[in-house]
Design a protein around this motif. Sequence first.
Motif, PDB file in Angstrom:
ATOM      1  N   VAL A 166      -4.892  -8.370  13.515  1.00 28.49           N
ATOM      2  CA  VAL A 166      -3.537  -7.754  12.620  1.00 28.49           C
ATOM      3  C   VAL A 166      -2.595  -8.614  11.868  1.00 28.49           C
ATOM      4  O   VAL A 166      -2.493  -9.207  10.287  1.00 28.49           O
ATOM      5  CB  VAL A 166      -3.316  -6.672  13.392  1.00 28.49           C
ATOM      6  N   LEU A 167      -1.867  -9.911  12.521  1.00 26.92           N
ATOM      7  CA  LEU A 167      -1.108 -10.391  12.755  1.00 26.92           C
ATOM      8  C   LEU A 167      -1.755 -11.254  11.156  1.00 26.92           C
ATOM      9  O   LEU A 167      -0.845 -11.729  10.658  1.00 26.92           O
ATOM     10  CB  LEU A 167       0.075 -10.959  13.821  1.00 26.92           C
ATOM     11  N   ALA A 170      -1.557  -9.475   8.188  1.00 31.92           N
ATOM     12  CA  ALA A 170      -0.248  -9.756   7.083  1.00 31.92           C
ATOM     13  C   ALA A 170       0.654 -11.354   7.251  1.00 31.92           C
ATOM     14  O   ALA A 170       1.115 -11.309   6.277  1.00 31.92           O
ATOM     15  CB  ALA A 170       0.452  -9.251   8.464  1.00 31.92           C
ATOM     16  N   ALA A 173       0.483 -11.775   3.121  1.00 26.32           N
ATOM     17  CA  ALA A 173       1.263 -11.716   2.286  1.00 26.32           C
ATOM     18  C   ALA A 173       1.977 -12.098   2.606  1.00 26.32           C
ATOM     19  O   ALA A 173       2.717 -12.087   1.825  1.00 26.32           O
ATOM     20  CB  ALA A 173       1.137  -9.853   3.276  1.00 26.32           C
ATOM     21  N   ILE A 201       6.029  -9.267   8.896  1.00 24.53           N
ATOM     22  CA  ILE A 201       4.867  -8.542   9.905  1.00 24.53           C
ATOM     23  C   ILE A 201       5.375  -8.049  11.054  1.00 24.53           C
ATOM     24  O   ILE A 201       4.354  -7.593  11.333  1.00 24.53           O
ATOM     25  CB  ILE A 201       4.453 -10.537  10.130  1.00 24.53           C
ATOM     26  N   GLN A 204       3.809  -4.047  11.187  1.00 27.19           N
ATOM     27  CA  GLN A 204       2.502  -4.198  11.424  1.00 27.19           C
ATOM     28  C   GLN A 204       1.836  -4.623  12.779  1.00 27.19           C
ATOM     29  O   GLN A 204       1.272  -4.423  13.662  1.00 27.19           O
ATOM     30  CB  GLN A 204       1.135  -5.511  10.659  1.00 27.19           C
ATOM     31  N   TYR A 281       5.497   2.049   6.262  1.00 26.08           N
ATOM     32  CA  TYR A 281       3.770   2.930   5.635  1.00 26.08           C
ATOM     33  C   TYR A 281       3.771   3.751   4.717  1.00 26.08           C
ATOM     34  O   TYR A 281       3.184   4.784   4.265  1.00 26.08           O
ATOM     35  CB  TYR A 281       2.816   3.105   6.257  1.00 26.08           C
TER      36      TYR A 281
END
Length: 282
Positions: A166-167, A170, A173, A201, A204, A281
């Motif tokens: 997940v990280l 992130a 980006a 991050i 996330q 989100y």
Amino acid sequence: MLAPALVLGAALILYPMYLVVVVAFKDVRIIDMSRLGNAATTLGNFRDVFSDPTVWDSLIKSFIYMLGATIPALLIGLLSALLLNQAFPGRRFLRTLILVPWSVPSVIAAIAFLWILDASYGVLNYALKSLGLIDAYVPWLAHSNTAMFAVILPTIWKTYPFFTLVLLAALQAVPEELHEAAAVDGASSWARFVNVTWPVIRPQAALAFVLQAIWAFREFDLIYPMTQGGPASSTETLAIRVYNEAFNLLNMGNASVLGIVTTLVGVGIVLVFYPIIRKAYF
């Protein structure tokens, strides 16, 4: 067009949840749906559960297990993601290799760590004694003071790749121009991480933490094969307590109440982190 999915969701999710709530208010001790309608409606199950000090002890153990497994896994996953975000030979192979623990079934991981933590021939004891960190082999799973650590350790090993994945996504980006500008301004690596990388991050990371915390709070597959909640109930989390109430003591009413408590705790975890998640989100 949504109706089939809604009907299926109601059949697989809503109806079992409704059934748990109904059973929580019934005086039933066995799984017998034909007797459920005739069972007396009572608040006795709630009274028995909330007046039992061992239930609160199991709740505390659940939080200890959840935080003890999730926070280190997050930190290790963050370090792994930062490492894998750098350019170096073999990075693609290492990215694939580091995800292997996450794909291992929990029961298999439990069996592997039963061998690693064995008091007589375990690899961990051998390594620690070889390094001079212990004088004698430690019965990790047989002692109430070390059993919780013994079940947390494989959980960290199995779940940190989730945070890494997940990280790492992130981190892709984070604009490189921001790092370059901060470096030109004389910012250190730590300052660039705190002021540039982490703010990007953090949502996330919060979402991944919430998901993994909920999964850890209701973890059963790793704990039960290793200790079955022992020794002396030192690893009897709420998930293990629900199983024991339902299938060992056949007390479905109390088990349903404990299931409701577990669900409410999960909702509480989401509400705590909702402000951070909402900004990113929603």
